[in-house]
Design a protein around this motif. Sequence first.
Motif, PDB file in Angstrom:
ATOM      1  N   ARG A  86       0.821  -1.210   0.000  1.00 38.84           N
ATOM      2  CA  ARG A  86       0.000   0.000   0.000  1.00 38.84           C
ATOM      3  C   ARG A  86       0.855   1.259   0.000  1.00 38.84           C
ATOM      4  N   GLU A  87       1.972   1.238   0.737  1.00 39.75           N
ATOM      5  CA  GLU A  87       2.803   2.439   0.871  1.00 39.75           C
ATOM      6  C   GLU A  87       3.719   2.657  -0.328  1.00 39.75           C
ATOM      7  N   THR A  88       3.921   1.642  -1.140  1.00 43.45           N
ATOM      8  CA  THR A  88       4.834   1.803  -2.293  1.00 43.45           C
ATOM      9  C   THR A  88       4.080   1.746  -3.617  1.00 43.45           C
ATOM     10  N   GLU A  89       3.624   0.574  -4.005  1.00 39.19           N
ATOM     11  CA  GLU A  89       3.046   0.416  -5.335  1.00 39.19           C
ATOM     12  C   GLU A  89       1.742   1.177  -5.475  1.00 39.19           C
ATOM     13  N   ILE A  90       0.863   1.032  -4.518  1.00 39.73           N
ATOM     14  CA  ILE A  90      -0.430   1.708  -4.623  1.00 39.73           C
ATOM     15  C   ILE A  90      -0.260   3.221  -4.522  1.00 39.73           C
ATOM     16  N   ALA A  91       0.617   3.632  -3.595  1.00 39.39           N
ATOM     17  CA  ALA A  91       0.887   5.075  -3.489  1.00 39.39           C
ATOM     18  C   ALA A  91       1.518   5.614  -4.771  1.00 39.39           C
ATOM     19  N   ALA A  92       2.411   4.824  -5.401  1.00 37.63           N
ATOM     20  CA  ALA A  92       3.024   5.257  -6.664  1.00 37.63           C
ATOM     21  C   ALA A  92       1.972   5.410  -7.746  1.00 37.63           C
ATOM     22  N   LEU A  93       1.026   4.463  -7.818  1.00 39.90           N
ATOM     23  CA  LEU A  93      -0.043   4.575  -8.807  1.00 39.90           C
ATOM     24  C   LEU A  93      -0.894   5.825  -8.572  1.00 39.90           C
ATOM     25  N   ILE A  94      -1.142   6.141  -7.302  1.00 39.35           N
ATOM     26  CA  ILE A  94      -1.920   7.348  -6.993  1.00 39.35           C
ATOM     27  C   ILE A  94      -1.182   8.597  -7.443  1.00 39.35           C
TER      28      ILE A  94
ATOM     29  N   THR B  58       3.100  -4.531  -9.281  1.00 40.60           N
ATOM     30  CA  THR B  58       2.077  -4.828  -8.271  1.00 40.60           C
ATOM     31  C   THR B  58       1.459  -6.199  -8.509  1.00 40.60           C
ATOM     32  N   SER B  59       1.163  -6.488  -9.775  1.00 36.88           N
ATOM     33  CA  SER B  59       0.586  -7.795 -10.104  1.00 36.88           C
ATOM     34  C   SER B  59       1.536  -8.927  -9.715  1.00 36.88           C
ATOM     35  N   GLN B  60       2.829  -8.721  -9.965  1.00 35.44           N
ATOM     36  CA  GLN B  60       3.806  -9.745  -9.607  1.00 35.44           C
ATOM     37  C   GLN B  60       3.870  -9.943  -8.084  1.00 35.44           C
ATOM     38  N   ARG B  61       3.835  -8.868  -7.357  1.00 32.21           N
ATOM     39  CA  ARG B  61       3.880  -8.983  -5.907  1.00 32.21           C
ATOM     40  C   ARG B  61       2.609  -9.642  -5.364  1.00 32.21           C
ATOM     41  N   ILE B  62       1.463  -9.327  -5.982  1.00 30.12           N
ATOM     42  CA  ILE B  62       0.215  -9.966  -5.563  1.00 30.12           C
ATOM     43  C   ILE B  62       0.276 -11.470  -5.829  1.00 30.12           C
ATOM     44  N   ASP B  63       0.844 -11.851  -7.012  1.00 28.68           N
ATOM     45  CA  ASP B  63       0.992 -13.284  -7.309  1.00 28.68           C
ATOM     46  C   ASP B  63       1.924 -13.952  -6.300  1.00 28.68           C
ATOM     47  N   ASP B  64       3.023 -13.240  -5.978  1.00 29.79           N
ATOM     48  CA  ASP B  64       3.951 -13.804  -4.986  1.00 29.79           C
ATOM     49  C   ASP B  64       3.273 -13.982  -3.626  1.00 29.79           C
ATOM     50  N   GLU B  65       2.475 -12.991  -3.217  1.00 26.00           N
ATOM     51  CA  GLU B  65       1.785 -13.088  -1.939  1.00 26.00           C
ATOM     52  C   GLU B  65       0.734 -14.197  -1.955  1.00 26.00           C
ATOM     53  N   THR B  66       0.062 -14.357  -3.115  1.00 24.88           N
ATOM     54  CA  THR B  66      -0.920 -15.443  -3.236  1.00 24.88           C
ATOM     55  C   THR B  66      -0.247 -16.803  -3.075  1.00 24.88           C
TER      56      THR B  66
END
Length: 496
Positions: A40-48, A161-169
């Motif tokens: 949330r603090e990196t990828e999502i904030a960067a997208l914002i 972000t998608s890659q990190r979400i896949d890694d977390e999944t």
Amino acid sequence: MTLRSRLVIGLVTIAIILVGPLVFAVASLLRLRTDALQLRETEIAALIVLGRLRDGLNDLRREELALLFSKDVASRDAMDRELYHADRLADTLAHYNLPTFASDIATSIHLISAAAPSESRAALADDAKLADSLSSHAFVPALNRADSVVRAAEQKVRERTSQRIDDETTRIAYITSASIGALLLAISIAAIISIWLTRTISRPIFELRSGMRAVADGDLTYRLKSAHGRADEFGQLAASFEEMTRQLTELDKLKAEFVSVASHELKTPINVIVGYLQLLEEGVYGRVDPKQQDVHRTLVVQANLLLRLVKQLLDVSRFEAGGGRLEARAVSLNRLVSDLERAFHVLAVQREIDFRVERESGLPDEVWWDSDRINEVLGNLLSNAFKFTPHGGTVELTLEPVEDDAILMRVHDTGAGIPADQLPRIFDKFYQADNQRSARAAGSGLGLAIAKQIVEAHGGSILCESTPGVGTTFSIVLPVRVTGRPAAQRQQPVPV
């Protein structure tokens, strides 16, 4: 180690094993929470930030067109504000691990900032040709380049972000599987420890219970195995049990010796009394009148009864002390049975009882038994049968061959019967069932105990089946050939 210590260690171990998977799951969840916060603090904030920057560049494009058409100071100031806002957003991109994109966007915004003052002055000076030239050759290309870099940066952040979400999944799936596996393993280990604890506790208890039952049944040779040599409370109980059986064995031996000595000492004066009674009967001391003869007959009966009781006590004490020996020899089975049949025939006629002796085919001609002892056993069983069978009843003695070169003998009567709850004790010394009131004469309670010892000394077994009001059947199984040996070496009865 004491039993309490073993229980405490086992329970603590089980608790640790079961808490282990829980600790692993909690730590994994905390790690997932940390990764989610970081995302949330990196990828999502960067997208914002990139979205705001893209909107700011679009607003800058609109304000630049407004300046070219309106050519007023308000449009210029609005364009300067949007340019300043875009420059500030571009500077924040360096904090989101986008160094290349941040540098390209900053370069493009710097070119826009360099071209904006000249274009603004030309527009305010109403020099449309110069303003349009600066816009088309400097401002707009730099703005388009900045917008394309922003879009490329957004695509890069989305892929990351998608890659990190896949890694977390994948990590969540691994944590789930690992947690389930660890929980199953912990439950299995805890179950094994629980079973071990249960067995270490229950096995000595069951064995001690079996030992107490054996001692209660008269087996003083029973020894505890699993609890022997243990250093816990069960070991102390086993030691106490062995000491108890040792003392009971000594007491039982002393009792048998006392009975033997007392019976032997009683036998001598009783024989003297019987001898003098015989002399009185023969008239050695003069003529006996009829009244004295009645007294004499009563004394003879009671003296013989006392002599028989003493003999039975001696037999019991000898067998219990291991001194009752057998004198096995070749015996004609038919003669043995015929003698019994003749001996009880008169009694059957007197009491109006149907007495039958049946021999099945296949019986051997000779057996190797102690004929006196077996005659004593069968005689005792037949005497009891006649004693408890009313007039018009039936007494049967049957013989038949069975497996393992043995003979099955049954004594059946249609007498009073024995209650089921008393059957297990009928072979105990001095025990008399509740059916004694239906007997013609009271017994001593030693006959069946002696019969059981004699049968077991022959390597055989004796069992009893009875139904109150229907009758009783005693079953004896004896091997055809028996070698003489002490009664202490007798075998356990084998059910037929």
